[in-house]
Write a protein that holds these residues in place. Structure first.
Motif, PDB file in Angstrom:
ATOM      1  N   TRP A 137       1.598  -5.752   6.562  1.00  0.00           N
ATOM      2  CA  TRP A 137       1.796  -6.956   7.383  1.00  0.00           C
ATOM      3  C   TRP A 137       0.670  -7.982   7.309  1.00  0.00           C
ATOM      4  O   TRP A 137       0.950  -9.173   7.308  1.00  0.00           O
ATOM      5  CB  TRP A 137       1.996  -6.570   8.851  1.00  0.00           C
ATOM      6  CG  TRP A 137       3.334  -5.987   9.130  1.00  0.00           C
ATOM      7  CD1 TRP A 137       3.624  -4.712   9.502  1.00  0.00           C
ATOM      8  CD2 TRP A 137       4.597  -6.649   9.025  1.00  0.00           C
ATOM      9  NE1 TRP A 137       4.974  -4.541   9.646  1.00  0.00           N
ATOM     10  CE2 TRP A 137       5.600  -5.720   9.354  1.00  0.00           C
ATOM     11  CE3 TRP A 137       4.985  -7.934   8.686  1.00  0.00           C
ATOM     12  CZ2 TRP A 137       6.951  -6.038   9.367  1.00  0.00           C
ATOM     13  CZ3 TRP A 137       6.334  -8.242   8.697  1.00  0.00           C
ATOM     14  CH2 TRP A 137       7.292  -7.310   9.033  1.00  0.00           C
ATOM     15  N   ILE A 138      -0.565  -7.560   7.355  1.00  0.00           N
ATOM     16  CA  ILE A 138      -1.684  -8.508   7.415  1.00  0.00           C
ATOM     17  C   ILE A 138      -2.157  -8.785   5.991  1.00  0.00           C
ATOM     18  O   ILE A 138      -2.655  -7.876   5.323  1.00  0.00           O
ATOM     19  CB  ILE A 138      -2.853  -7.948   8.265  1.00  0.00           C
ATOM     20  CG1 ILE A 138      -2.356  -7.501   9.647  1.00  0.00           C
ATOM     21  CG2 ILE A 138      -3.978  -8.973   8.357  1.00  0.00           C
ATOM     22  CD1 ILE A 138      -1.788  -8.595  10.508  1.00  0.00           C
ATOM     23  N   PRO A 139      -2.015 -10.025   5.508  1.00  0.00           N
ATOM     24  CA  PRO A 139      -2.393 -10.317   4.119  1.00  0.00           C
ATOM     25  C   PRO A 139      -3.864 -10.005   3.842  1.00  0.00           C
ATOM     26  O   PRO A 139      -4.736 -10.205   4.687  1.00  0.00           O
ATOM     27  CB  PRO A 139      -2.127 -11.812   3.982  1.00  0.00           C
ATOM     28  CG  PRO A 139      -1.136 -12.130   5.058  1.00  0.00           C
ATOM     29  CD  PRO A 139      -1.455 -11.183   6.187  1.00  0.00           C
ATOM     30  N   ARG A 140      -4.098  -9.515   2.647  1.00  0.00           N
ATOM     31  CA  ARG A 140      -5.458  -9.228   2.195  1.00  0.00           C
ATOM     32  C   ARG A 140      -5.560  -9.727   0.756  1.00  0.00           C
ATOM     33  O   ARG A 140      -4.689  -9.462  -0.067  1.00  0.00           O
ATOM     34  CB  ARG A 140      -5.725  -7.725   2.257  1.00  0.00           C
ATOM     35  CG  ARG A 140      -7.104  -7.337   1.771  1.00  0.00           C
ATOM     36  CD  ARG A 140      -7.396  -5.870   1.960  1.00  0.00           C
ATOM     37  NE  ARG A 140      -6.409  -5.056   1.255  1.00  0.00           N
ATOM     38  CZ  ARG A 140      -5.987  -3.875   1.673  1.00  0.00           C
ATOM     39  NH1 ARG A 140      -6.431  -3.357   2.788  1.00  0.00           N
ATOM     40  NH2 ARG A 140      -5.095  -3.191   0.977  1.00  0.00           N
ATOM     41  N   TRP A 141      -6.643 -10.453   0.471  1.00  0.00           N
ATOM     42  CA  TRP A 141      -6.855 -10.943  -0.877  1.00  0.00           C
ATOM     43  C   TRP A 141      -7.184  -9.757  -1.769  1.00  0.00           C
ATOM     44  O   TRP A 141      -7.956  -8.892  -1.402  1.00  0.00           O
ATOM     45  CB  TRP A 141      -7.979 -11.973  -0.925  1.00  0.00           C
ATOM     46  CG  TRP A 141      -7.612 -13.217  -0.177  1.00  0.00           C
ATOM     47  CD1 TRP A 141      -8.071 -13.604   1.046  1.00  0.00           C
ATOM     48  CD2 TRP A 141      -6.667 -14.202  -0.571  1.00  0.00           C
ATOM     49  NE1 TRP A 141      -7.468 -14.774   1.432  1.00  0.00           N
ATOM     50  CE2 TRP A 141      -6.615 -15.166   0.457  1.00  0.00           C
ATOM     51  CE3 TRP A 141      -5.868 -14.391  -1.691  1.00  0.00           C
ATOM     52  CZ2 TRP A 141      -5.787 -16.278   0.395  1.00  0.00           C
ATOM     53  CZ3 TRP A 141      -5.049 -15.504  -1.746  1.00  0.00           C
ATOM     54  CH2 TRP A 141      -5.020 -16.416  -0.718  1.00  0.00           C
ATOM     55  N   PRO A 142      -6.574  -9.723  -2.952  1.00  0.00           N
ATOM     56  CA  PRO A 142      -6.834  -8.600  -3.856  1.00  0.00           C
ATOM     57  C   PRO A 142      -8.284  -8.598  -4.323  1.00  0.00           C
ATOM     58  O   PRO A 142      -8.913  -9.645  -4.459  1.00  0.00           O
ATOM     59  CB  PRO A 142      -5.896  -8.827  -5.030  1.00  0.00           C
ATOM     60  CG  PRO A 142      -5.324 -10.190  -4.872  1.00  0.00           C
ATOM     61  CD  PRO A 142      -5.633 -10.678  -3.495  1.00  0.00           C
ATOM     62  N   ASP A 143      -8.806  -7.409  -4.566  1.00  0.00           N
ATOM     63  CA  ASP A 143     -10.164  -7.236  -5.073  1.00  0.00           C
ATOM     64  C   ASP A 143     -10.150  -7.595  -6.553  1.00  0.00           C
ATOM     65  O   ASP A 143      -9.497  -6.937  -7.348  1.00  0.00           O
ATOM     66  CB  ASP A 143     -10.619  -5.796  -4.855  1.00  0.00           C
ATOM     67  CG  ASP A 143     -12.025  -5.541  -5.356  1.00  0.00           C
ATOM     68  OD1 ASP A 143     -12.725  -6.510  -5.674  1.00  0.00           O
ATOM     69  OD2 ASP A 143     -12.409  -4.356  -5.401  1.00  0.00           O
TER      70      ASP A 143
END
Length: 176
Positions: A166-172
């Motif tokens: 649900w909570i967007p996270r920028w890819p590493d």
């Protein structure tokens, strides 16, 4: 005759998928984000009032709709399918917004619903929006994730380990 038969088939398949996506969008997300909210609003409140909440609400609606249509395009183009449960993508879609969050279509729909609640200053829609989120969440955990695990196996499980629900996270960038 040239060797472009495959390209023509791909183009035709894309056009068919986009048409089916449009029909599904009108029937399902259109019903949940336009028709039901319209019916829930008292007749006198079905207009904007020219206030800041209208502007913020309209921005949220446009943003949410843009998210939905971007994802629908990725389903048709990269996934070779549609957002419709009866005609899902044949390939796991992990590009575009799906790199940031596993359920961006539902996130987009939530922006639309919350934008409508703001725009129409509607307590009813403010209750409807989280109710729809709960319905989306239950559908995802009880149905969609099981189907995707069965269909895509380890590829989907690895995707789930990297990308939040649900909570967007920028890819590493180091892991790509």
């Amino acid at each position: 005759m040239g060797g472009d038969g495959g390209a023509n088939r791909d183009a035709l398949e894309l056009m068919v998928n986009l048409f089916k996506t449009l029909l599904f969008t009108i029937l399902a997300p259109g019903t949940l984000t336009v028709i039901v909210p319209w019916l829930l609003l008292p007749p006198g409140s079905r207009r904007m009032h020219g206030e800041l909440a209208d502007v913020v609400g309209l921005i949220a609606i446009v943003f949410g709709a843009a998210i939905y249509f971007w994802c629908a395009w990725d389903f048709a183009f990269a996934g070779k399918g549609t957002p419709a449960p009866y005609d899902p993508p044949k390939l796991l879609v992990t590009q575009g917004l799906y790199r940031l969050v596993r359920n961006p279509i539902y996130v987009g729909l939530m922006f639309v619903l919350l934008g409508e609640a703001l725009m129409f200053a509607s307590p009813t829609l403010l209750v409807y929006a989280p109710g729809m989120w709960l319905a989306f969440h239950l559908r995802i955990i009880l149905y969609e994730e099981r189907v995707l695990k069965k269909q895509f196996g380890e590829e989907y499980l690895e995707y789930c380990r990297k990308v939040p629900r649900w909570i967007p996270r920028w890819p590493d960038r180091n892991s790509e």
